[in-house]
Design an enzyme around this catalytic site. Sequence first.
Site, PDB file in Angstrom:
ATOM      1  N   ARG A 288      10.539 -30.652 -28.269  1.00 19.06           N
ATOM      2  CA  ARG A 288       9.347 -30.211 -28.385  1.00 19.06           C
ATOM      3  C   ARG A 288       8.450 -30.661 -27.386  1.00 19.06           C
ATOM      4  O   ARG A 288       7.184 -30.838 -27.453  1.00 19.06           O
ATOM      5  CB  ARG A 288       8.856 -30.250 -29.808  1.00 19.06           C
ATOM      6  CG  ARG A 288       9.477 -29.608 -30.826  1.00 19.06           C
ATOM      7  CD  ARG A 288       8.747 -29.982 -32.349  1.00 19.06           C
ATOM      8  NE  ARG A 288       9.715 -29.352 -33.157  1.00 19.06           N
ATOM      9  CZ  ARG A 288      10.756 -29.632 -34.033  1.00 19.06           C
ATOM     10  NH1 ARG A 288      11.026 -30.768 -33.857  1.00 19.06           N
ATOM     11  NH2 ARG A 288      11.353 -28.948 -34.937  1.00 19.06           N
ATOM     12  N   LYS A 310       1.143 -23.696 -16.560  1.00 20.37           N
ATOM     13  CA  LYS A 310       1.854 -22.596 -17.003  1.00 20.37           C
ATOM     14  C   LYS A 310       3.262 -22.553 -16.464  1.00 20.37           C
ATOM     15  O   LYS A 310       3.644 -22.606 -15.301  1.00 20.37           O
ATOM     16  CB  LYS A 310       1.338 -21.227 -16.257  1.00 20.37           C
ATOM     17  CG  LYS A 310      -0.092 -20.891 -17.118  1.00 20.37           C
ATOM     18  CD  LYS A 310      -0.938 -19.736 -16.442  1.00 20.37           C
ATOM     19  CE  LYS A 310      -0.264 -18.528 -16.267  1.00 20.37           C
ATOM     20  NZ  LYS A 310      -0.971 -17.135 -15.790  1.00 20.37           N
ATOM     21  N   GLU A 352      -1.407 -16.551  -1.423  1.00 24.87           N
ATOM     22  CA  GLU A 352      -2.020 -17.095  -2.644  1.00 24.87           C
ATOM     23  C   GLU A 352      -3.231 -17.844  -2.224  1.00 24.87           C
ATOM     24  O   GLU A 352      -4.145 -17.742  -2.780  1.00 24.87           O
ATOM     25  CB  GLU A 352      -1.095 -18.039  -3.238  1.00 24.87           C
ATOM     26  CG  GLU A 352      -0.060 -17.627  -4.099  1.00 24.87           C
ATOM     27  CD  GLU A 352      -0.423 -16.853  -5.429  1.00 24.87           C
ATOM     28  OE1 GLU A 352      -1.764 -17.049  -5.797  1.00 24.87           O
ATOM     29  OE2 GLU A 352       0.235 -16.163  -6.126  1.00 24.87           O
ATOM     30  N   LYS A 394      -8.431 -24.206  -8.659  1.00 20.65           N
ATOM     31  CA  LYS A 394      -7.425 -24.173  -9.641  1.00 20.65           C
ATOM     32  C   LYS A 394      -7.857 -25.116 -10.739  1.00 20.65           C
ATOM     33  O   LYS A 394      -8.029 -24.654 -12.004  1.00 20.65           O
ATOM     34  CB  LYS A 394      -6.103 -24.341  -9.290  1.00 20.65           C
ATOM     35  CG  LYS A 394      -5.015 -24.021 -10.318  1.00 20.65           C
ATOM     36  CD  LYS A 394      -4.706 -22.639 -10.649  1.00 20.65           C
ATOM     37  CE  LYS A 394      -3.760 -22.560 -11.696  1.00 20.65           C
ATOM     38  NZ  LYS A 394      -2.368 -22.387 -11.127  1.00 20.65           N
ATOM     39  N   GLU A 404      -5.638 -19.536 -20.732  1.00 20.82           N
ATOM     40  CA  GLU A 404      -5.792 -18.017 -20.189  1.00 20.82           C
ATOM     41  C   GLU A 404      -6.424 -17.261 -21.259  1.00 20.82           C
ATOM     42  O   GLU A 404      -5.890 -16.269 -21.579  1.00 20.82           O
ATOM     43  CB  GLU A 404      -4.582 -17.737 -19.598  1.00 20.82           C
ATOM     44  CG  GLU A 404      -4.947 -16.783 -18.567  1.00 20.82           C
ATOM     45  CD  GLU A 404      -3.691 -16.341 -17.988  1.00 20.82           C
ATOM     46  OE1 GLU A 404      -3.434 -14.987 -17.417  1.00 20.82           O
ATOM     47  OE2 GLU A 404      -2.597 -17.146 -17.881  1.00 20.82           O
ATOM     48  N   ARG A 408      -9.329 -17.803 -16.647  1.00 16.61           N
ATOM     49  CA  ARG A 408      -8.158 -18.110 -15.940  1.00 16.61           C
ATOM     50  C   ARG A 408      -7.480 -16.714 -15.617  1.00 16.61           C
ATOM     51  O   ARG A 408      -6.693 -16.922 -14.683  1.00 16.61           O
ATOM     52  CB  ARG A 408      -7.373 -18.869 -16.760  1.00 16.61           C
ATOM     53  CG  ARG A 408      -6.290 -19.557 -15.988  1.00 16.61           C
ATOM     54  CD  ARG A 408      -5.451 -20.703 -16.843  1.00 16.61           C
ATOM     55  NE  ARG A 408      -4.186 -21.136 -15.819  1.00 16.61           N
ATOM     56  CZ  ARG A 408      -3.448 -22.166 -16.407  1.00 16.61           C
ATOM     57  NH1 ARG A 408      -3.676 -22.991 -17.140  1.00 16.61           N
ATOM     58  NH2 ARG A 408      -2.322 -22.303 -15.487  1.00 16.61           N
ATOM     59  N   ASN A 412      -4.912 -14.126 -11.899  1.00 15.81           N
ATOM     60  CA  ASN A 412      -3.789 -12.991 -11.646  1.00 15.81           C
ATOM     61  C   ASN A 412      -4.039 -11.752 -10.741  1.00 15.81           C
ATOM     62  O   ASN A 412      -3.624 -10.850 -10.738  1.00 15.81           O
ATOM     63  CB  ASN A 412      -3.408 -12.582 -13.332  1.00 15.81           C
ATOM     64  CG  ASN A 412      -2.802 -13.436 -13.852  1.00 15.81           C
ATOM     65  OD1 ASN A 412      -1.811 -13.835 -13.573  1.00 15.81           O
ATOM     66  ND2 ASN A 412      -3.558 -13.938 -14.949  1.00 15.81           N
ATOM     67  N   HIS A 415      -1.443  -9.622  -9.100  1.00 21.20           N
ATOM     68  CA  HIS A 415      -0.106 -10.132  -9.521  1.00 21.20           C
ATOM     69  C   HIS A 415       0.396  -9.036 -10.636  1.00 21.20           C
ATOM     70  O   HIS A 415       1.577  -8.906 -11.019  1.00 21.20           O
ATOM     71  CB  HIS A 415      -0.284 -11.335 -10.495  1.00 21.20           C
ATOM     72  CG  HIS A 415      -0.595 -12.603  -9.580  1.00 21.20           C
ATOM     73  ND1 HIS A 415      -1.262 -12.801  -8.623  1.00 21.20           N
ATOM     74  CD2 HIS A 415       0.469 -13.715  -9.603  1.00 21.20           C
ATOM     75  CE1 HIS A 415      -1.088 -13.904  -7.793  1.00 21.20           C
ATOM     76  NE2 HIS A 415       0.033 -14.541  -8.515  1.00 21.20           N
ATOM     77  N   HIS A 419       3.903  -8.511  -9.713  1.00 20.51           N
ATOM     78  CA  HIS A 419       5.154  -8.785 -10.521  1.00 20.51           C
ATOM     79  C   HIS A 419       6.101  -7.593 -10.766  1.00 20.51           C
ATOM     80  O   HIS A 419       7.201  -7.557 -10.958  1.00 20.51           O
ATOM     81  CB  HIS A 419       4.783  -9.154 -11.857  1.00 20.51           C
ATOM     82  CG  HIS A 419       4.089 -10.655 -12.007  1.00 20.51           C
ATOM     83  ND1 HIS A 419       3.461 -11.288 -12.882  1.00 20.51           N
ATOM     84  CD2 HIS A 419       4.158 -11.701 -10.878  1.00 20.51           C
ATOM     85  CE1 HIS A 419       3.026 -12.459 -12.541  1.00 20.51           C
ATOM     86  NE2 HIS A 419       3.601 -12.875 -11.421  1.00 20.51           N
ATOM     87  N   HIS A 432       7.398 -13.887  -3.764  1.00 18.00           N
ATOM     88  CA  HIS A 432       6.039 -13.551  -4.720  1.00 18.00           C
ATOM     89  C   HIS A 432       5.146 -13.488  -3.799  1.00 18.00           C
ATOM     90  O   HIS A 432       4.031 -12.500  -4.361  1.00 18.00           O
ATOM     91  CB  HIS A 432       6.239 -14.897  -5.419  1.00 18.00           C
ATOM     92  CG  HIS A 432       4.927 -14.758  -6.709  1.00 18.00           C
ATOM     93  ND1 HIS A 432       4.639 -14.016  -7.352  1.00 18.00           N
ATOM     94  CD2 HIS A 432       3.814 -15.643  -6.348  1.00 18.00           C
ATOM     95  CE1 HIS A 432       3.737 -14.234  -8.058  1.00 18.00           C
ATOM     96  NE2 HIS A 432       3.099 -15.119  -7.566  1.00 18.00           N
TER      97      HIS A 432
END
Length: 525
Positions: A288, A310, A352, A394, A404, A408, A412, A415, A419, A432
């Site tokens: 956990r 993330k 990026e 960031k 998010e 936030r 993206n 993206h 993606h 990427h």
Amino acid sequence: MKKDFSFPFIALAGFMGTGKSTVGKVLAEKLDWPFFDSDQKIEEAAGKSISRIFAEDGEAHFRQLEREVLAELSRKRQVVIATGGGSLLCEENRKELSRGLLFVLDANLPSISRRIEKDGARPLLSRIEPLYQERKKLYLGFPFHLETEGRTPREIAETLLELLSSEKKTLSVSLGERSYPILLESGGIAGIGNFLSQRVLSRHCLLVSDENVFPLYGSSVRQSLEDAGFSVHSAWIPAGEKSKSLEKAEELFRRLIENRFDRRSPIIALGGGVVGDLAGFVASTYQRGVPFFQIPTSLLAQIDSSVGGKVAVNHPLAKNMIGTFHQPQGVIIDPLCLLSLSEREFKSGLAELVKYGVILDEELFSSIEKNLPFLRARKSEFLLPLISRACELKAGIVEKDERENDLRAILNFGHTLGHAIEAIAGYGTFTHGEAVAIGMVKAGELAVLSGFPAQDQRRLKNLLEAIGLPTRIPELSSKALLEAMAMDKKNQGDSISMVLPLRLGRADLPRAIDHESLRIILDKR
């Protein structure tokens, strides 16, 4: 120029005649550090010249003396060490020298031959050509190289100092009890042991890396951790997006369980975004949640994925669909790692960086435009301020919206389609950053229809093309891309949501885009 670095010493290696001793003396003078020549120390210990040691006692005896001398020198701090040409052949020497910052001096064989042709005191001179070819392969396994062709020793030393010239800087991600530092420092990777020992109780850690990065930096990181009292288990994964999977996560879980890692035992990610995401996902779910640290070695990871917590693995149907939020307890960004990055991966990271300029900071965007030749050349005085600025941006977003829920999501930008391109083309076909570059251009085309200035769109497309990134959709089915975009995490219901820029430096929260508009943009190749 006496500075306090995280690494204890600088060592110079390379073939005979590359100028290690001469450059080392100049470098030591500029740093105001003592200089040691390992060959000279060997002669002092033996009471005879190296040529006599070879002639009277043999090479094996010389190598033993060399190991003893380097073991002694590598325990010193704030010194410059010039090593013998064959010192790196010995694993024990490589381990000792990994405590500091090692640079290999390079020169071609004709130049070396001219430099040493009058030096009859070199015992291995008679077999210089096969020796050069053998050592050249060995030296390629080290990340930091300095070219000596056509340059004076002073120029070479100044180039090295330029790489180390940036001041150590610490940023903070302020999240209450989960706050953590981001350390930016040239050579900072060698200080991971002390960095970690101040932040965790357990001295049992797992170092996760990939098959490309670990051979370059694993020894230095491992040695630093062991010197700080850590017991280090290492795990390598194949390089590339395909390793960001539940299968690889299960392999790491098995390693942790078999070696009885407890809840206080840290996991350290050494590598790019794939390594960071996978190691972070495992850290967030094992028992956990266990302590997690990032040492990002790619530009993309340094400015984006290593900060913010993330973490995820991919599913065959969609990217990053299985993940959590798990903040690291610290991030070390060493810009020297970018020297060993491939051109393609470096350009991917610049995509990026452009993203941050478009959505948050027009001044950053303009700085990339203005200084692109210097950035492409990886000049630290231009690159480091932009890395720092991206991390600040960031961190600011994460502090306001850690999980998010709204703000936030603007990170993206590019993206949603990016993606989809990665998934449909097959993970690894596009980097990427390449996929995101295409996604940003297409999002910009949509944004122009609702007020994004056409001039800003041209600047975006022109900058990405100047970097050398793709801006056109590859030959992939528009229907398949739409279906993949429909799987994106930002979507609500059946609609496809995308982040669109309002102007350079400002973007809107994700908005629903009708399928017909998307189809028109996707069909435009």
